[in-house]
Design a protein around this motif. Sequence first.
Motif: not given
Lengths: 333, 249
Positions: B11-16, B23, B63
């Motif tokens: 979840x921490x690596x989803x990018x916007x 979420x 990243x």
Amino acid sequence: MNCAKAQDMFSAYLENVMEPSQRVAFEQHLATCPSCKASYEKFNAALMMLEEMPQVEPPADFHASVMARVERERRVEPSKVRWWNLDWQHVFTIRVPARAVAMGFAVLLLMVMAVQFTPIGHSINAVVFPGRTVGNPVGDDDSSDAPKAGVLNSGCDLAKSGLCINVSNDSSGKAYTLRLSSKDGNPVDYSVYTRTGTSAKNGVANGFVSRGQQASVTIDVAHDRQTVVTELKWHYRGRSYDRLAFLPPTFDADASAKKIDMSFNKTTVYQALDQVSRSYGIVILASGNLNRTIKFGGVDDGNATDAIYAVADKANMTWQALAASVYEMEPTD
Amino acid sequence: MLCPKRSERLSAFAITDKQACSWGAFSPLSQACRTGRGTRLLFNTSRVKSDTDKAITRAEEQVLIQRCKDGDICAFDELVIRFQKRVYNFAYGIAGNYDDANDVAQEAFVRVFNSIGTFRGDANFTTWIYRIVTNVYLDERKKAKSHRQISLDEYVDLDENSVSRQIEDDNPLPAEVAESKERNQIVRNAINALPDYQRIIMTLYHLHDRSYEEIADILHLPIGTVKSRLNRARQALKEKLETESELFG
């Protein structure tokens, strides 16, 4: 077309990269030559069998083995370089990355110019105490350091943690907005969670903040009678950071004038801050381990600052007022 | 070493794009993008990722790579998780057996870790990883050759006309072994008997969906050479399998 030429064209025909005229000639040859036709079918079938080969799974301990090896490599210290075993030839042929040096000078020049031409009192960031800056509300011409009501600014230590957090509440007092910004060239990844009372952590938002961009996360508190504790996590230069914001259901910009009795006894720092935030209507930003239990404490007829002081004293934390009714607390180093 | 759990990491690596997205908003998008299937060869039905998907993956990798360069062991941990299946399968494809595949894949990751500082941001990371695995494999082969350690499926020579030194396995396969399993083993043996470069090119093209350009980049060969070697390898595979009469019923 003869058979040898046709055999050479199997790949081109298979990949459909033939000239139309060649394709016609090839197909005509296959139609009249049973041996080439059979050969092409086998060629095609062989590749189909190859592509149907199943994937294999790495052994169950593969990931662990790789990480163990990498850990071992990391622990091996490089041998000490002394003047007698220094590679002198290398020292004199050292290569300087010219472009990087030029860039460095250019950036330095720009920074010097920025400092020179920024009028004092109008800078966006005002230094509160060494190593820590606080964002002033945009468009605010009053440069006095006195905390202002309504705009809630948080600590922002770009050099250290890479991320700036700015908290504000809307005029109705029903929602807070966290604005995240970074000046670092690499995107900083963040996650935001909220928690009310003893409820489980709830993911609200996540994403990346890049230089020049701002991410806003709105936390709605209209339906809560409790403090909404917002946890913000991010990574910067290989380290993880964690900050909690205690957002009260009703924000009181004038909490320093509010005098109440409040006490806590054998609670965690977290619970005490939750209580202080809710009772006074103040925003508290806190970092460090908040799960420690603190002994009896509290205030009699005290204001928000007195209460913050009482908790900080028992929890061995430092605190400061960032703006009216906004406090920041962190562990004493 | 304490890295976050897999679920938290994902979840921490989803990018916007610009702002925080809510979420889980990502999964529907990804799902929508992933419906497309395409074919490259007439019969190749491997899944083709959409451009959006690729861009997201690429951005996330950038990243992770930067964090690896900054010395973040957890970012490397994540890279291993993301690439281990591909790296291990490629190592197996070219090494031909599980033991060597394990050695090659592990060594490749160690090499990635040690040299990630030299990886240029503008290059394709996947291509770079394939090149490292290939180099590790070829280095190991060279080492094995110089030490004269000839294993059962070692080859006599590395040039294009090399002959497999495989010892024939006379034991019949147990009756309960599925037909496809038997067929896969025959194909695997045929692939193993190809010269190194042919096997590497075949594996990259047919099992890892790499384009001619990417293979040329990975192996530092001209595209024409890649094409002609692939054509020769396909013919060789066909000839080897032709002798297995039961395959073509």
